[in-house]
Write a protein that holds these residues in place. Structure first.
Motif, PDB file in Angstrom:
ATOM      1  N   ARG A 285      58.909  -7.704  32.341  1.00 54.23           N
ATOM      2  CA  ARG A 285      59.862  -6.632  32.072  1.00 54.23           C
ATOM      3  C   ARG A 285      61.182  -6.886  32.790  1.00 54.23           C
ATOM      4  O   ARG A 285      61.214  -7.107  33.998  1.00 54.23           O
ATOM      5  CB  ARG A 285      59.270  -5.306  32.518  1.00 54.23           C
ATOM      6  CG  ARG A 285      60.004  -4.073  32.037  1.00 54.23           C
ATOM      7  CD  ARG A 285      59.264  -2.837  32.488  1.00 54.23           C
ATOM      8  NE  ARG A 285      57.874  -2.871  32.043  1.00 54.23           N
ATOM      9  CZ  ARG A 285      56.915  -2.083  32.534  1.00 54.23           C
ATOM     10  NH1 ARG A 285      57.216  -1.236  33.515  1.00 54.23           N
ATOM     11  NH2 ARG A 285      55.686  -2.167  32.075  1.00 54.23           N
TER      12      ARG A 285
ATOM     13  N   VAL B 195      55.118  -2.273  21.239  1.00 56.39           N
ATOM     14  CA  VAL B 195      55.190  -2.600  22.669  1.00 56.39           C
ATOM     15  C   VAL B 195      54.013  -1.928  23.375  1.00 56.39           C
ATOM     16  O   VAL B 195      53.844  -0.710  23.299  1.00 56.39           O
ATOM     17  CB  VAL B 195      56.520  -2.125  23.288  1.00 56.39           C
ATOM     18  CG1 VAL B 195      56.561  -2.466  24.770  1.00 56.39           C
ATOM     19  CG2 VAL B 195      57.706  -2.755  22.556  1.00 56.39           C
TER      20      VAL B 195
ATOM     21  N   ARG C 183      55.545 -10.471  28.095  1.00 55.69           N
ATOM     22  CA  ARG C 183      56.899 -10.654  28.603  1.00 55.69           C
ATOM     23  C   ARG C 183      57.044  -9.911  29.930  1.00 55.69           C
ATOM     24  O   ARG C 183      56.574  -8.780  30.061  1.00 55.69           O
ATOM     25  CB  ARG C 183      57.943 -10.107  27.634  1.00 55.69           C
ATOM     26  CG  ARG C 183      58.023 -10.857  26.312  1.00 55.69           C
ATOM     27  CD  ARG C 183      59.136 -10.284  25.483  1.00 55.69           C
ATOM     28  NE  ARG C 183      59.101 -10.772  24.122  1.00 55.69           N
ATOM     29  CZ  ARG C 183      59.842 -10.301  23.139  1.00 55.69           C
ATOM     30  NH1 ARG C 183      60.673  -9.303  23.373  1.00 55.69           N
ATOM     31  NH2 ARG C 183      59.765 -10.798  21.931  1.00 55.69           N
TER      32      ARG C 183
ATOM     33  N   VAL D 199      54.693  -7.528  23.570  1.00 58.75           N
ATOM     34  CA  VAL D 199      55.616  -7.171  22.488  1.00 58.75           C
ATOM     35  C   VAL D 199      55.274  -7.992  21.252  1.00 58.75           C
ATOM     36  O   VAL D 199      55.033  -9.200  21.339  1.00 58.75           O
ATOM     37  CB  VAL D 199      57.086  -7.414  22.906  1.00 58.75           C
ATOM     38  CG1 VAL D 199      58.037  -6.981  21.789  1.00 58.75           C
ATOM     39  CG2 VAL D 199      57.400  -6.667  24.187  1.00 58.75           C
TER      40      VAL D 199
ATOM     41  N   SER E  23      52.365  -1.461  27.125  1.00 59.38           N
ATOM     42  CA  SER E  23      52.724  -1.585  28.540  1.00 59.38           C
ATOM     43  C   SER E  23      51.566  -1.101  29.406  1.00 59.38           C
ATOM     44  O   SER E  23      51.269   0.101  29.434  1.00 59.38           O
ATOM     45  CB  SER E  23      53.981  -0.755  28.842  1.00 59.38           C
ATOM     46  OG  SER E  23      55.058  -1.145  28.001  1.00 59.38           O
TER      47      SER E  23
ATOM     48  N   GLN F 290      58.541  -2.830  15.686  1.00 63.31           N
ATOM     49  CA  GLN F 290      58.256  -3.543  16.934  1.00 63.31           C
ATOM     50  C   GLN F 290      57.234  -2.739  17.720  1.00 63.31           C
ATOM     51  O   GLN F 290      57.424  -1.544  17.977  1.00 63.31           O
ATOM     52  CB  GLN F 290      59.531  -3.744  17.758  1.00 63.31           C
ATOM     53  CG  GLN F 290      59.316  -4.604  19.003  1.00 63.31           C
ATOM     54  CD  GLN F 290      60.585  -4.777  19.809  1.00 63.31           C
ATOM     55  OE1 GLN F 290      61.117  -3.796  20.325  1.00 63.31           O
ATOM     56  NE2 GLN F 290      61.076  -5.999  19.928  1.00 63.31           N
TER      57      GLN F 290
ATOM     58  N   GLU G  73      65.000  -9.932  22.228  1.00 64.42           N
ATOM     59  CA  GLU G  73      64.529 -10.984  21.322  1.00 64.42           C
ATOM     60  C   GLU G  73      65.527 -11.224  20.198  1.00 64.42           C
ATOM     61  O   GLU G  73      66.063 -10.301  19.590  1.00 64.42           O
ATOM     62  CB  GLU G  73      63.196 -10.575  20.712  1.00 64.42           C
ATOM     63  CG  GLU G  73      62.637 -11.606  19.752  1.00 64.42           C
ATOM     64  CD  GLU G  73      61.412 -11.097  19.053  1.00 64.42           C
ATOM     65  OE1 GLU G  73      60.769 -11.881  18.341  1.00 64.42           O
ATOM     66  OE2 GLU G  73      61.096  -9.909  19.205  1.00 64.42           O
TER      67      GLU G  73
ATOM     68  N   THR H 188      51.458   2.735  24.677  1.00 63.58           N
ATOM     69  CA  THR H 188      51.763   2.057  23.416  1.00 63.58           C
ATOM     70  C   THR H 188      52.925   2.768  22.736  1.00 63.58           C
ATOM     71  O   THR H 188      52.893   3.987  22.555  1.00 63.58           O
ATOM     72  CB  THR H 188      50.543   2.065  22.484  1.00 63.58           C
ATOM     73  OG1 THR H 188      49.432   1.468  23.172  1.00 63.58           O
ATOM     74  CG2 THR H 188      50.827   1.271  21.226  1.00 63.58           C
TER      75      THR H 188
ATOM     76  N   THR I 220      56.305  -8.105  16.760  1.00 61.05           N
ATOM     77  CA  THR I 220      57.112  -7.592  15.652  1.00 61.05           C
ATOM     78  C   THR I 220      56.486  -8.010  14.330  1.00 61.05           C
ATOM     79  O   THR I 220      55.684  -8.954  14.277  1.00 61.05           O
ATOM     80  CB  THR I 220      58.554  -8.126  15.712  1.00 61.05           C
ATOM     81  OG1 THR I 220      58.540  -9.555  15.509  1.00 61.05           O
ATOM     82  CG2 THR I 220      59.201  -7.826  17.046  1.00 61.05           C
TER      83      THR I 220
ATOM     84  N   LEU J 200      50.769  -9.930  19.945  1.00 58.30           N
ATOM     85  CA  LEU J 200      51.419  -9.313  21.100  1.00 58.30           C
ATOM     86  C   LEU J 200      51.612 -10.366  22.187  1.00 58.30           C
ATOM     87  O   LEU J 200      50.646 -10.799  22.831  1.00 58.30           O
ATOM     88  CB  LEU J 200      50.577  -8.147  21.616  1.00 58.30           C
ATOM     89  CG  LEU J 200      50.398  -6.980  20.629  1.00 58.30           C
ATOM     90  CD1 LEU J 200      49.405  -5.973  21.176  1.00 58.30           C
ATOM     91  CD2 LEU J 200      51.732  -6.310  20.367  1.00 58.30           C
TER      92      LEU J 200
ATOM     93  N   ASP K 281      54.995  -6.534  29.802  1.00 53.51           N
ATOM     94  CA  ASP K 281      54.862  -5.839  28.530  1.00 53.51           C
ATOM     95  C   ASP K 281      54.369  -6.822  27.472  1.00 53.51           C
ATOM     96  O   ASP K 281      54.687  -8.011  27.516  1.00 53.51           O
ATOM     97  CB  ASP K 281      56.202  -5.248  28.075  1.00 53.51           C
ATOM     98  CG  ASP K 281      56.672  -4.133  28.985  1.00 53.51           C
ATOM     99  OD1 ASP K 281      55.812  -3.488  29.596  1.00 53.51           O
ATOM    100  OD2 ASP K 281      57.898  -3.927  29.082  1.00 53.51           O
TER     101      ASP K 281
END
Length: 445
Positions: free
Chosen positions: A163, A106, A161, A117, A108, A104, A169, A91, A119, A158, A115
């Motif tokens: 990677r 993220v 996406r 992601v 993983s 932001q 974005e 994280t 915001t 979240l 990932d």
């Protein structure tokens, strides 16, 4: 011969009776077992009560509050309980360099090319904020329940996406368009939204604020016309050149013959703003004391003056000045690192908060520029002079402004004040006509 036959018949019936008795005993045993099982289940299902101490943790500007994210895709990082979560999931939190309030998050998963992601400035996070959120953590060992606020009251969505397969974005077009709006366009948009969705009270306050702004603009235009009309003599021309913005002080009158007219109060506190400055008056009327955690020491040390005023209009006027000073000092604390905690729970009326934000040009960093900070200090000092009948001891207001008394003396002199000594106490006075200090330039050798 009959008796032996009857005995044999009874012997033939006894095995059936024994089997029936055994079945009854088994049934009773089963029922007892079921009852015992029910009792055991009730004991297990009985909720355990905890007597805990609730501790509410306030938001700290120096430390970021907890951030909560959720996975709409159904991904569960705690699915494999036999492994350590920290080894499974990485994280990371990123902060925008130019705009520190943009974050932001993220997440993983280890060994995956996907990932997650989210915001706090785009997508779902930009929707209307209808409620606030907090996070509760129960420590069973210390029997303490800590309630901490969530950062910016945002629960981040979240999104998955792949990677490296997507470009960075891009911001929401509506957000970019909002950032490119001018101040006038933004005010017009806020006015339309207020008329459409706000309460009747908010609409009335917005209309009153617009009316006050129009009166202020009209007054400035009339003053400008008078200056232009009287520009034929040299003295009037100097007055026109020396404007309020040039001196960076509250509105003043160089031709004033009394100290009360040197800095007109009606040009500092507008007529429509007095209705929002009644808190000190109502406290005095109720006989309650003003405490230092809610009001500046300058106001608390002079609250006795209100008890000696018989005229209700004069009492409301002085109480309104005290209230205005309080809001100015708290507004300064809200936008400074050393005083933000003291002003955290202070509520400034919307009409005054908008006026202060416009007058002192609050930037995105929430810090007051140096010139606007000096202007705010000048407003406070002028009002303290009026409250003290232009013979003011600067000791307590220097403490409220978190300044050295020697450094504050420069601000008094910049306003045209002179200091006199009475009973070993230096008092700031305001002689008329106003005479501002001139800048001294060093001679070249």
């Amino acid at each position: 011969m009959a008796k032996p036959k009857e005995k044999k018949k009874q012997d033939d019936q006894n095995p059936n009776q024994e089997r029936q008795d055994k079945m009854d005993d088994d049934t009773q045993d089963t029922q007892h077992q079921e009852i015992d099982q029910e009792k055991s289940n009730k004991k297990k299902n009985k909720k355990k009560k905890h007597t805990v101490t609730i501790e509410t943790v306030a938001e700290n500007p120096n430390n970021i509050s907890p951030i909560v994210g959720y996975f709409p895709s159904g991904y569960d990082p705690l699915k494999n309980n036999n492994k350590v979560v920290d080894e499974e999931v990485s994280t990371k939190l990123y902060r925008n360099v130019k705009r520190s309030n943009r974050l932001q998050l993220v997440v993983s998963p280890n060994g995956s090319q996907v990932d997650f992601v989210g915001t706090n400035y785009s997508g779902e996070a930009t929707s209307a904020q209808l409620c606030t959120y907090s996070l509760g953590v129960l420590d069973k060992e210390t029997q303490t329940l800590k309630i901490v606020p969530i950062a910016a009251n945002k629960i981040i969505r979240l999104e998955p996406r792949v990677r490296g397969s997507e470009a960075p974005e891009t911001e929401d077009p509506d957000t970019v368009k909002q950032d490119q709006l001018t101040a006038e366009e933004r005010n017009d948009k806020m006015r339309d939204l207020t008329q459409m969705y706000s309460s009747k009270k908010s609409i009335r306050q917005a209309r009153k604020l617009d009316s006050l702004r129009q009166q202020e603009d009209t007054g400035n235009q009339e003053e400008f016309d008078r200056n232009i009309a009287g520009a034929i003599n040299k003295e009037a021309l100097e007055v026109a050149i020396t404007t309020d913005n040039a001196r960076n002080i509250p509105p003043y009158d160089l031709a004033a013959t009394t100290s009360q007219l040197a800095y007109p109060l009606d040009r500092i506190i507008f007529n429509g703003e007095w209705d929002y400055l009644l808190d000190v008056f109502e406290l005095t009327k109720a006989g309650a004391d003003m405490t230092l955690d809610l009001y500046p020491s300058f106001v608390c040390n002079r609250s006795y003056k209100l008890d000696h005023i018989q005229d209700e209009y004069e009492k409301k006027r002085l109480a309104g000045i005290f209230s205005f000073i309080t809001h100015l000092v708290k507004f300064k604390d809200k936008h400074s690192m050393d005083g933000v905690s003291s002003a955290k729970h202070h509520k400034i009326p919307v009409i005054l908060f908008q006026k202060f934000s416009s007058l002192f040009a609050v930037t995105d960093s929430k810090r007051l520029p140096d010139d606007k900070l000096n202007l705010l200090i000048s407003y406070v000092l002028v009002l303290t002079l009026i409250a003290d009948d232009f013979r003011s001891d600067p000791t307590d207001i220097a403490k409220d402004l978190r300044m050295n008394a020697v450094a504050l003396r420069v601000h008094y002199e910049y306003l045209g004040c002179k200091f006199v000594k009475e009973k070993n106490v230096l008092l700031a006075t305001l002689p008329v006509p106003l005479q501002f200090p001139t800048l001294r330039r060093k001679r070249r050798r």
